[in-house]
Design an enzyme around this catalytic site. Structure first.
Site, PDB file in Angstrom:
ATOM      1  N   ASP A   1       1.487   4.665   2.217  1.00 16.56           N
ATOM      2  CA  ASP A   1       1.177   5.319   3.490  1.00 16.56           C
ATOM      3  C   ASP A   1       1.613   6.779   3.410  1.00 16.56           C
ATOM      4  O   ASP A   1       2.811   7.059   3.273  1.00 16.56           O
ATOM      5  CB  ASP A   1       1.936   4.621   4.629  1.00 16.56           C
ATOM      6  CG  ASP A   1       1.669   3.114   4.667  1.00 16.56           C
ATOM      7  OD1 ASP A   1       0.530   2.741   4.960  1.00 16.56           O
ATOM      8  OD2 ASP A   1       2.602   2.326   4.387  1.00 16.56           O
TER       9      ASP A   1
ATOM     10  N   ASP B   1      -3.345   4.811   2.399  1.00 21.35           N
ATOM     11  CA  ASP B   1      -3.745   5.300   3.717  1.00 21.35           C
ATOM     12  C   ASP B   1      -3.311   6.750   3.841  1.00 21.35           C
ATOM     13  O   ASP B   1      -2.125   7.052   3.656  1.00 21.35           O
ATOM     14  CB  ASP B   1      -3.050   4.499   4.836  1.00 21.35           C
ATOM     15  CG  ASP B   1      -3.796   3.230   5.186  1.00 21.35           C
ATOM     16  OD1 ASP B   1      -4.970   3.097   4.795  1.00 21.35           O
ATOM     17  OD2 ASP B   1      -3.204   2.377   5.866  1.00 21.35           O
TER      18      ASP B   1
ATOM     19  N   ASP C   1       0.853  -1.192   0.000  1.00 21.79           N
ATOM     20  CA  ASP C   1       0.000   0.000   0.000  1.00 21.79           C
ATOM     21  C   ASP C   1       0.887   1.240   0.000  1.00 21.79           C
ATOM     22  O   ASP C   1       2.117   1.137  -0.016  1.00 21.79           O
ATOM     23  CB  ASP C   1      -0.922  -0.005   1.219  1.00 21.79           C
ATOM     24  CG  ASP C   1      -0.160   0.167   2.528  1.00 21.79           C
ATOM     25  OD1 ASP C   1       1.093   0.220   2.504  1.00 21.79           O
ATOM     26  OD2 ASP C   1      -0.814   0.273   3.574  1.00 21.79           O
TER      27      ASP C   1
HETATM   28  P1  DGT Z   1       4.073  -2.815   2.987  1.00 25.94           P
HETATM   29  O1  DGT Z   1       3.050  -1.756   2.858  1.00 25.94           O
HETATM   30  O2  DGT Z   1       3.487  -4.182   3.069  1.00 25.94           O
HETATM   31  O3  DGT Z   1       5.141  -2.738   1.989  1.00 25.94           O
HETATM   32  O4  DGT Z   1       4.842  -2.651   4.390  1.00 25.94           O
HETATM   33  P2  DGT Z   1       4.746  -1.481   5.420  1.00 25.94           P
HETATM   34  O5  DGT Z   1       5.906  -1.607   6.321  1.00 25.94           O
HETATM   35  O6  DGT Z   1       4.528  -0.176   4.749  1.00 25.94           O
HETATM   36  O7  DGT Z   1       3.512  -1.903   6.296  1.00 25.94           O
HETATM   37  P3  DGT Z   1       2.108  -1.175   6.477  1.00 25.94           P
HETATM   38  O8  DGT Z   1       1.735  -0.396   5.282  1.00 25.94           O
HETATM   39  O9  DGT Z   1       1.149  -2.224   6.938  1.00 25.94           O
HETATM   40  O10 DGT Z   1       2.323  -0.220   7.701  1.00 25.94           O
HETATM   41  C1  DGT Z   1       3.320   0.773   7.723  1.00 25.94           C
HETATM   42  C2  DGT Z   1       3.687   1.106   9.122  1.00 25.94           C
HETATM   43  O11 DGT Z   1       2.650   1.828   9.709  1.00 25.94           O
HETATM   44  C3  DGT Z   1       3.884  -0.139   9.976  1.00 25.94           C
HETATM   45  O12 DGT Z   1       5.035   0.005  10.746  1.00 25.94           O
HETATM   46  C4  DGT Z   1       2.787  -0.174  10.923  1.00 25.94           C
HETATM   47  C5  DGT Z   1       2.227   1.204  10.879  1.00 25.94           C
HETATM   48  N1  DGT Z   1       0.771   1.162  10.860  1.00 25.94           N
HETATM   49  C6  DGT Z   1      -0.040   0.578   9.978  1.00 25.94           C
HETATM   50  N2  DGT Z   1      -1.313   0.764  10.318  1.00 25.94           N
HETATM   51  C7  DGT Z   1      -1.283   1.486  11.444  1.00 25.94           C
HETATM   52  C8  DGT Z   1      -2.249   2.025  12.303  1.00 25.94           C
HETATM   53  O13 DGT Z   1      -3.446   1.874  12.124  1.00 25.94           O
HETATM   54  N3  DGT Z   1      -1.793   2.747  13.356  1.00 25.94           N
HETATM   55  C9  DGT Z   1      -0.460   2.928  13.589  1.00 25.94           C
HETATM   56  N4  DGT Z   1      -0.063   3.627  14.627  1.00 25.94           N
HETATM   57  N5  DGT Z   1       0.455   2.457  12.817  1.00 25.94           N
HETATM   58  C10 DGT Z   1       0.059   1.740  11.773  1.00 25.94           C
HETATM   59 MG    MG Z   2       2.796   0.241   3.605  1.00 25.40          MG
END
Ligand code: DGT
Ligand code: MG
Length: 364
Positions: free
Chosen positions: A205, A288, A203
């Protein structure tokens, strides 16, 4: 005993005390352990899941390729079960246990269902127990779906195709442009895995803020409405800010508490970037959008950069080692009974007494 041994022994116990690059030398081992972590999560065994995740995370921080279990020494955070898995992969190239999990009907079905936007472990597990096995089953048996899950199912293929960095940057520019229309001076920051240097992600962010506190109020709904009117949004639901400082800090250790920022969960319609595989001319992408007041921005940035395990370890370190409560809004010192303000991520690490770890080294 090889050269890795002394290095293994220097490994700090918390992932937030270590540097974890994106690329490391123990991919087959960490993949095996993470499969078991995922499978444990699918059956609700959070503790077991965390144990495998911790072990994988330690291996990611090793300075070289592990060739024998003995090289690990008495490393923190690698339990007996994980050691067995590591040994199997080192000796045989695969772990029989992991291969069995990957082939199991339950694991495969849970994976299929949890990849639907809006479907968590609990829902997937219920469907599995009801005998559902495929996406077609969901449709044919008229399974009750939320609006979010319907959108997830409709765009299943696109949403499970990795988002490329270039695509994430385009979306960042689209949002930036919309933001400028309504609040000049506001900024849009790409967080998540892309900020850690990942070339693709699941996704996008994006964090929105404005250098003058309070000016960001009302921004998100205007931005989303405008993007929607331009036909750029396929799905969205927004959540209001529910953070109130006077409530005091949230108790540490509870559930993986989501933060309380004003936020929009959405699916964007991204025009094809002249690449293959976009015969339709566009692609659905999960985005997001999160709005942080400037005073909380460094905390939001730290919280939204990840990785998930790095974040969890930061909060655990803050609580256990410093008696502080860290979340994506604030840092609270429970011994001094005060909030510790920060103007940058560096300052948050300083408050915690941790060496600064740059985003690209937070791939724990
Ligand atoms: P991806 O998108 O699969 O390549 O990997 P990431 O590391 O971008 O993971 P993602 O998009 O699920 O989440 C990014 C970061 O944001 C992760 O460290 C957790 C945090 N995060 C995700 N959702 C929430 C939320 O609802 N609240 C908070 N505080 N942090 C969140
Ligand atoms: Mg992400």
């Amino acid at each position: 005993v090889s050269a890795l041994a002394p290095l293994g022994q220097q490994m700090a116990p918390y992932a937030c005390q270590r540097r974890t690059p994106l690329l490391h030398s123990n991919q087959p081992l960490t993949e095996a352990l993470e499969t078991l972590a995922e499978d444990a999560g699918f059956s609700g065994s959070e503790g077991r899941s965390l144990a495998f995740t911790r072990a994988a995370s330690v291996l990611k921080a090793l300075p070289g390729r592990l060739s024998a279990l003995e090289e690990l020494g008495p490393l923190p955070g690698i339990g007996e079960h994980s050691r067995r898995v590591i040994q199997d992969v080192l000796e045989d190239g695969v772990s029989v246990e992991v291969e069995r999990v990957k082939l199991s009907e339950r694991y495969r079905t849970m994976k299929l269902f949890t990849k639907i936007f809006g479907v968590g472990v609990r829902t997937a597990s219920r469907w599995y127990q009801e005998g559902l096995r495929t996406l077609v089953d969901l449709q044919e048996r008229n399974t009750k779906l939320t609006r979010q899950q319907q959108a997830g199912l409709r765009h299943y293929e696109d949403l499970n195709t990795p988002v490329e960095r270039g695509e994430a940057e385009s979306i960042g520019r689209m949002v930036q442009e919309a933001v400028q229309r309504f609040l000049p001076g506001a900024s849009v920051t790409l967080a998540g895995g892309f900020r850690r240097g990942k070339p693709h992600g699941h996704d996008v962010d994006l964090l929105l803020t404005h250098p003058e506190a309070g000016r960001e109020a009302g921004l998100l709904s205007r931005v989303v409405s405008w993007l929607d009117s331009q036909g750029l949004i396929l799905y969205q639901h927004s959540q209001e800010n529910s953070f109130a400082l006077h409530e005091g800090p949230e108790p540490p250790g509870g559930r993986d508490v989501l933060d309380r920022f004003e936020r929009c969960f959405s699916i964007f319609r991204l025009e094809a970037q002249g690449r293959l595989g976009a015969a339709r001319g566009w692609k659905a992408v999960r985005v997001d959008l999160v709005v942080a007041p400037v005073g909380q921005f460094p905390f939001a940035l730290l919280g939204w950069t990840g990785s998930r395990h790095f974040e969890r370890e930061l909060r655990r370190f803050a609580g256990h080692e410093r008696k502080m409560v860290l979340n994506s809004h604030t840092l609270y010192d429970t011994r001094l009974n005060l909030f510790l303000p920060a103007a940058s991520e560096e300052e948050i690490f300083q408050h915690l007494g941790l060496e600064y770890v740059p985003p690209t080294q937070r791939n724990a």
